[in-house]
Design an enzyme around this catalytic site. Structure first.
Site, mmCIF file in Angstrom:
data_model
loop_
_atom_site.group_PDB
_atom_site.id
_atom_site.type_symbol
_atom_site.label_atom_id
_atom_site.label_comp_id
_atom_site.label_asym_id
_atom_site.label_seq_id
_atom_site.Cartn_x
_atom_site.Cartn_y
_atom_site.Cartn_z
ATOM 1 N N GLU A 289 1.997 -3.929 -10.173
ATOM 2 C CA GLU A 289 2.891 -3.014 -9.442
ATOM 3 C C GLU A 289 4.152 -3.801 -9.157
ATOM 4 O OE1 GLU A 289 2.737 0.110 -8.755
ATOM 5 O OE2 GLU A 289 0.678 0.529 -9.338
ATOM 6 N N CYS A 323 8.548 -1.640 -1.624
ATOM 7 C CA CYS A 323 8.936 -1.278 -2.988
ATOM 8 C C CYS A 323 9.183 0.211 -3.063
ATOM 9 C CB CYS A 323 7.959 -1.765 -4.047
ATOM 10 S SG CYS A 323 6.269 -1.731 -3.594
HETATM 11 C C1 UN1 Z 1 5.250 -0.880 -1.057
HETATM 12 O O1 UN1 Z 1 6.162 -0.129 -0.803
HETATM 13 O O2 UN1 Z 1 5.472 -2.083 -1.250
HETATM 14 O O3 UN1 Z 1 4.247 4.258 0.351
HETATM 15 C C2 UN1 Z 1 3.850 -0.397 -1.135
HETATM 16 C C3 UN1 Z 1 4.506 3.341 1.123
HETATM 17 C C4 UN1 Z 1 3.417 2.368 1.506
HETATM 18 C C5 UN1 Z 1 3.665 1.037 0.859
HETATM 19 C C6 UN1 Z 1 3.635 0.986 -0.579
HETATM 20 N N1 UN1 Z 1 2.129 2.886 1.171
HETATM 21 O O4 UN1 Z 1 5.602 3.203 1.601
#
Ligand code: UN1
Length: 522
Positions: A289, A323
């Site tokens: 990811e 992210c």
């Molecule tokens: C990330 O954004 O690094 O959807 C992972 C979200 C959280 C984090 C996802 N479940 O913002």
């Protein structure tokens, strides 16, 4: 006074505020208690034993650089090799344990995490700079991701399913089986969820795990390790190694006894791991990811209050270091001024400071290097466009910076395509929806995206054309952020993810197993 059970408080990333004073009291107590005991030394965990290296490194809090949270082990190549050997030796026993027993142990670990909600939340706030609701949300998401992987095993009866047969004498079935030793390398921003989630999947499927946390977040990694240990995960089944990415991380990636890996982090590192995993004697699974450059399109038919709130929360929650964060904002020219007024107004109300204090919604960025990057990006944007809000470092004993909105930056500026991972959002006016969509899709990433419109046809148009793994329409609690297991699956297209399958819905745990077809004829 008796302590309320932790599970009374269910905090998710969509929780905007909690009116329950008990939640705040328990969190405040946990922070005070932690600060009193800060500065201890913590081990690695290999083959069920605590392991100490010759050297340690200090984990300094980004909230207050005078606060040494603890000392962690600077693991070596030997530690990484020992962890893989332990995981390899423990694999047959864990693989052969009935999946129902594995799942029972893992559910205990999830419940321990929920029980330890406030302690772990306090540590995460100080370790990462998360505000209390973001930190408590991360702990609960970790527990829910582990539970969700267990549920997936159960709903699919351990993934042993009958196939078609030619006659009563034929017995044909498909069975999913684990791979062996699985490495999990996690990022700093969700040190619970993005470590516990993949580890939970690997373990539920019957693999054994070697886990290496980001160098910035060893503490949460240790608390996760304690939960697996205390739940009764057998020796060698879950191993925890700390140290540098180039030494420990690279040794794990290169190790021939590693059967699969889950990496969450930057595009460059993720792509390098994917390449290396496909050039061995045979291909090995790599769940990567790798970030995002997430857009929001605001239509002229949008409810601008919803749009401004959703964009503010997505651009600046956790200081833009998700992210899933919003970083590109395309607003129809007819409503841009009205939208900007609301967006700036909400942004100006954000308090930045020690995130353990209830009034502060934004904490610091993660480290010195992010703090410097912020200043570099802002200088660049100021030179080529306008800083409509923010653009300053805020001083104090931690890495505090202002939420920042850049406007009028030329279309060909490289920062429209580069992930910054900081609280900086770039805004642009558009005249035509298709033109906005073309720009929104014109990046190497495809993780999350948002749309604001009250028009049904436009909504369908957005869903039909947006190239990303996670889409949100009219979501004021987070225009691009805040996926929750079971409610939103989370995974990226294009340069954001390697497998096309997302966590939190129907197809995730299967990635940690390979299929065997079994035909028996009487
Ligand atoms: C990330 O954004 O690094 O959807 C992972 C979200 C959280 C984090 C996802 N479940 O913002």
């Amino acid at each position: 006074m008796t302590q309320a059970p932790a599970h009374k408080f269910k905090v998710t990333y969509s929780t905007l505020s909690s009116p329950d004073p008990e939640l705040h009291r328990l969190y405040d107590e946990a922070v005070t208690d932690f600060r009193r005991h800060a500065g201890q030394t913590y081990p690695m965990f290999i083959n069920g034993q605590e392991r100490f290296a010759e050297q340690t490194f200090a984990k300094i809090s980004p909230v207050d650089t005078d606060l040494v949270m603890g000392y962690f082990q600077k693991g070596t190549e030997k530690d990484a090799n020992d962890a893989v050997a332990a995981a390899k030796a423990a694999y047959p026993g864990w693989r052969d344990m009935p999946w129902q027993e594995r799942v029972a142990i893992l559910r205990r670990a999830a419940d321990l995490l929920s029980d330890r909600l406030f302690k772990m939340g306090a540590v995460m706030s100080l370790e990462v700079g998360k505000n209390r609701l973001e930190a408590l949300g991360d702990v609960e998401e970790t527990a829910d991701l582990i539970r969700y992987n267990c549920d997936a095993m159960e709903k699919n009866n351990g993934f042993a399913k009958p196939l078609l047969t030619e006659s009563d004498r034929h017995h044909n079935r498909s069975v999913l089986k684990p791979y062996g030793v699985w490495v999990v390398i996690s990022p700093f921003n969700f040190p619970g969820a993005l470590a516990g989630g993949p580890s939970g999947a690997a373990l539920a499927a019957g693999n054994t795990v070697v886990f290496k946390p980001a160098t910035d977040t060893p503490f949460t990694g240790w608390l996760l390790t304690e939960a697996f240990r205390d739940a009764g995960v057998p020796a060698g089944v879950f191993n925890f190694v700390t140290g540098g990415g180039r030494s420990v991380g690279q040794t794990l990636v290169d190790h021939p006894d590693v059967a699969g890996i889950t990496f969450t982090g930057s595009y460059d590192v993720g792509m390098a791991i994917i390449r290396s995993f496909s050039t061995g004697k045979y291909p090995r699974p790599c769940v990567a990811e790798m970030g995002g450059k997430n857009p929001v399109i605001v239509s002229k038919k949008a409810d601008l209050d919803k749009a401004a709130m959703g964009c503010m929360r997505s651009a600046f929650g956790l200081q833009g270091q998700k992210c899933s964060a919003l970083s590109r904002l395309y607003v129809h020219r007819d409503v841009k001024d009205a939208f900007m007024q609301k967006f700036l107004d909400l942004t100006s109300q954000i308090n930045v400071g020690d995130p353990t204090q209830q009034q502060n919604w934004m904490g610091p960025v993660i480290n010195q290097s992010a703090y410097q990057d912020y200043q570099g990006f802002v200088a660049d944007l100021r030179q080529h466009g306008d800083i409509a809000f923010g653009g300053e470092v805020l001083g104090g004993k931690g890495y505090y910076v202002a939420p920042t909105i850049a406007d009028n930056v030329p279309e060909d500026h490289p920062l429209w395509k580069q992930e910054m991972f900081l609280p900086i959002v770039m805004v642009e006016a558009y005249d035509d929806l298709d033109e906005a969509m073309k720009k929104a899709n014109d990046v190497e990433y495809g993780l999350t995206a948002g749309f604001f419109s009250e028009d049904e046809d436009e909504v369908q148009w957005f869903l039909d054309h947006m190239e990303a793994g996670v889409l949100y329409v009219n979501r004021a609690s987070g225009a691009t952020t805040g996926a929750w297991p079971g409610y939103q699956s989370f995974g990226g297209w294009k340069g954001s993810g390697s497998t096309g399958k997302a966590a939190g819905s129907f197809y995730y745990v299967q990635q940690y197993m390979h299929e065997q077809s079994q035909t028996i004829i009487e």
